[in-house]
Design a protein around this motif. Structure first.
Motif, PDB file in Angstrom:
ATOM      1  N   ASP A   5       0.832  -1.203   0.000  1.00  0.00           N
ATOM      2  CA  ASP A   5       0.000   0.000   0.000  1.00  0.00           C
ATOM      3  C   ASP A   5       0.866   1.252   0.000  1.00  0.00           C
ATOM      4  O   ASP A   5       0.590   2.203  -0.731  1.00  0.00           O
ATOM      5  CB  ASP A   5      -0.932  -0.007   1.220  1.00  0.00           C
ATOM      6  N   GLU A   6       1.928   1.252   0.798  1.00  0.00           N
ATOM      7  CA  GLU A   6       2.827   2.401   0.843  1.00  0.00           C
ATOM      8  C   GLU A   6       3.559   2.576  -0.492  1.00  0.00           C
ATOM      9  O   GLU A   6       3.742   3.703  -0.956  1.00  0.00           O
ATOM     10  CB  GLU A   6       3.837   2.245   1.975  1.00  0.00           C
ATOM     11  N   GLU A   7       3.961   1.478  -1.110  1.00  0.00           N
ATOM     12  CA  GLU A   7       4.605   1.537  -2.427  1.00  0.00           C
ATOM     13  C   GLU A   7       3.661   2.138  -3.455  1.00  0.00           C
ATOM     14  O   GLU A   7       4.057   2.952  -4.290  1.00  0.00           O
ATOM     15  CB  GLU A   7       5.043   0.139  -2.878  1.00  0.00           C
ATOM     16  N   SER A   8       2.388   1.735  -3.396  1.00  0.00           N
ATOM     17  CA  SER A   8       1.386   2.244  -4.326  1.00  0.00           C
ATOM     18  C   SER A   8       1.184   3.750  -4.137  1.00  0.00           C
ATOM     19  O   SER A   8       1.127   4.506  -5.106  1.00  0.00           O
ATOM     20  CB  SER A   8       0.072   1.497  -4.126  1.00  0.00           C
ATOM     21  N   LYS A   9       1.097   4.171  -2.877  1.00  0.00           N
ATOM     22  CA  LYS A   9       0.941   5.600  -2.593  1.00  0.00           C
ATOM     23  C   LYS A   9       2.159   6.385  -3.056  1.00  0.00           C
ATOM     24  O   LYS A   9       2.029   7.468  -3.632  1.00  0.00           O
ATOM     25  CB  LYS A   9       0.705   5.819  -1.103  1.00  0.00           C
ATOM     26  N   ALA A  10       3.340   5.856  -2.824  1.00  0.00           N
ATOM     27  CA  ALA A  10       4.575   6.521  -3.237  1.00  0.00           C
ATOM     28  C   ALA A  10       4.634   6.635  -4.758  1.00  0.00           C
ATOM     29  O   ALA A  10       5.031   7.675  -5.302  1.00  0.00           O
ATOM     30  CB  ALA A  10       5.788   5.773  -2.701  1.00  0.00           C
ATOM     31  N   ALA A  11       4.225   5.587  -5.455  1.00  0.00           N
ATOM     32  CA  ALA A  11       4.227   5.604  -6.920  1.00  0.00           C
ATOM     33  C   ALA A  11       3.254   6.654  -7.448  1.00  0.00           C
ATOM     34  O   ALA A  11       3.572   7.380  -8.403  1.00  0.00           O
ATOM     35  CB  ALA A  11       3.880   4.228  -7.468  1.00  0.00           C
ATOM     36  N   ARG A  12       2.082   6.749  -6.826  1.00  0.00           N
ATOM     37  CA  ARG A  12       1.099   7.755  -7.249  1.00  0.00           C
ATOM     38  C   ARG A  12       1.621   9.161  -7.000  1.00  0.00           C
ATOM     39  O   ARG A  12       1.425  10.060  -7.825  1.00  0.00           O
ATOM     40  CB  ARG A  12      -0.241   7.528  -6.547  1.00  0.00           C
ATOM     41  N   LEU A  13       2.294   9.374  -5.878  1.00  0.00           N
ATOM     42  CA  LEU A  13       2.857  10.686  -5.580  1.00  0.00           C
ATOM     43  C   LEU A  13       3.951  11.039  -6.592  1.00  0.00           C
ATOM     44  O   LEU A  13       3.985  12.157  -7.098  1.00  0.00           O
ATOM     45  CB  LEU A  13       3.409  10.729  -4.155  1.00  0.00           C
ATOM     46  N   ARG A  14       4.829  10.080  -6.888  1.00  0.00           N
ATOM     47  CA  ARG A  14       5.881  10.332  -7.884  1.00  0.00           C
ATOM     48  C   ARG A  14       5.274  10.711  -9.232  1.00  0.00           C
ATOM     49  O   ARG A  14       5.718  11.649  -9.897  1.00  0.00           O
ATOM     50  CB  ARG A  14       6.783   9.108  -8.037  1.00  0.00           C
ATOM     51  N   LEU A  15       4.227  10.002  -9.635  1.00  0.00           N
ATOM     52  CA  LEU A  15       3.560  10.298 -10.897  1.00  0.00           C
ATOM     53  C   LEU A  15       2.949  11.696 -10.881  1.00  0.00           C
ATOM     54  O   LEU A  15       3.074  12.454 -11.843  1.00  0.00           O
ATOM     55  CB  LEU A  15       2.489   9.249 -11.197  1.00  0.00           C
ATOM     56  N   ALA A  16       2.294  12.052  -9.776  1.00  0.00           N
ATOM     57  CA  ALA A  16       1.688  13.384  -9.666  1.00  0.00           C
ATOM     58  C   ALA A  16       2.750  14.475  -9.760  1.00  0.00           C
ATOM     59  O   ALA A  16       2.543  15.502 -10.422  1.00  0.00           O
ATOM     60  CB  ALA A  16       0.919  13.501  -8.353  1.00  0.00           C
ATOM     61  N   GLN A  18       5.691  14.227 -11.263  1.00  0.00           N
ATOM     62  CA  GLN A  18       6.184  14.239 -12.640  1.00  0.00           C
ATOM     63  C   GLN A  18       5.207  14.983 -13.552  1.00  0.00           C
ATOM     64  O   GLN A  18       5.614  15.745 -14.435  1.00  0.00           O
ATOM     65  CB  GLN A  18       6.390  12.815 -13.150  1.00  0.00           C
ATOM     66  N   MET A  19       3.914  14.771 -13.319  1.00  0.00           N
ATOM     67  CA  MET A  19       2.903  15.458 -14.122  1.00  0.00           C
ATOM     68  C   MET A  19       2.924  16.958 -13.849  1.00  0.00           C
ATOM     69  O   MET A  19       2.780  17.765 -14.780  1.00  0.00           O
ATOM     70  CB  MET A  19       1.519  14.869 -13.843  1.00  0.00           C
ATOM     71  N   ALA A  20       3.125  17.355 -12.608  1.00  0.00           N
ATOM     72  CA  ALA A  20       3.224  18.772 -12.268  1.00  0.00           C
ATOM     73  C   ALA A  20       4.433  19.387 -12.957  1.00  0.00           C
ATOM     74  O   ALA A  20       4.350  20.491 -13.524  1.00  0.00           O
ATOM     75  CB  ALA A  20       3.299  18.960 -10.756  1.00  0.00           C
ATOM     76  N   ASP A  21       5.565  18.702 -12.916  1.00  0.00           N
ATOM     77  CA  ASP A  21       6.769  19.181 -13.600  1.00  0.00           C
ATOM     78  C   ASP A  21       6.509  19.357 -15.092  1.00  0.00           C
ATOM     79  O   ASP A  21       6.900  20.364 -15.686  1.00  0.00           O
ATOM     80  CB  ASP A  21       7.933  18.210 -13.409  1.00  0.00           C
ATOM     81  N   ALA A  22       5.857  18.374 -15.690  1.00  0.00           N
ATOM     82  CA  ALA A  22       5.566  18.447 -17.122  1.00  0.00           C
ATOM     83  C   ALA A  22       4.646  19.624 -17.432  1.00  0.00           C
ATOM     84  O   ALA A  22       4.845  20.343 -18.415  1.00  0.00           O
ATOM     85  CB  ALA A  22       4.933  17.140 -17.600  1.00  0.00           C
TER      86      ALA A  22
END
Length: 73
Positions: A5-16, A18-22
């Motif tokens: 669950d923590e890995e999933s949350k961390a992955a979603r945060l990383r994606l968010a 990256q999307m903000a940077d883009a």
């Protein structure tokens, strides 16, 4: 070791993030296209103004331009 669950949350945060940077990079490109006469510093100033004018920008919900630019250094 993180739970699944923590890995999933961390992955979603990383994606968010990256999307903000883009999105910020795309806005900078848009400003540069709309103002071809503007120097890089002037485009940076326009981007800073745009970031600061966003709703809730004063409430700490938006990373400052300086922090965004210097995040990888």
């Amino acid at each position: 070791m993180l739970s699944q669950d923590e890995e999933s949350k961390a992955a979603r945060l990383r994606l968010a993030l990256q999307m903000a940077d883009a999105g910020i990079a795309m806005k900078r490109q848009q400003l540069a296209r709309r103002h071809p006469e503007a120097s890089s510093a002037e485009v940076d100033a326009m981007l800073r103004a745009w970031l600061g004018a966003r709703p809730l920008a004063g409430c700490g919900t938006v990373m400052s331009f300086e922090a965004w630019v210097g995040r990888d250094q």
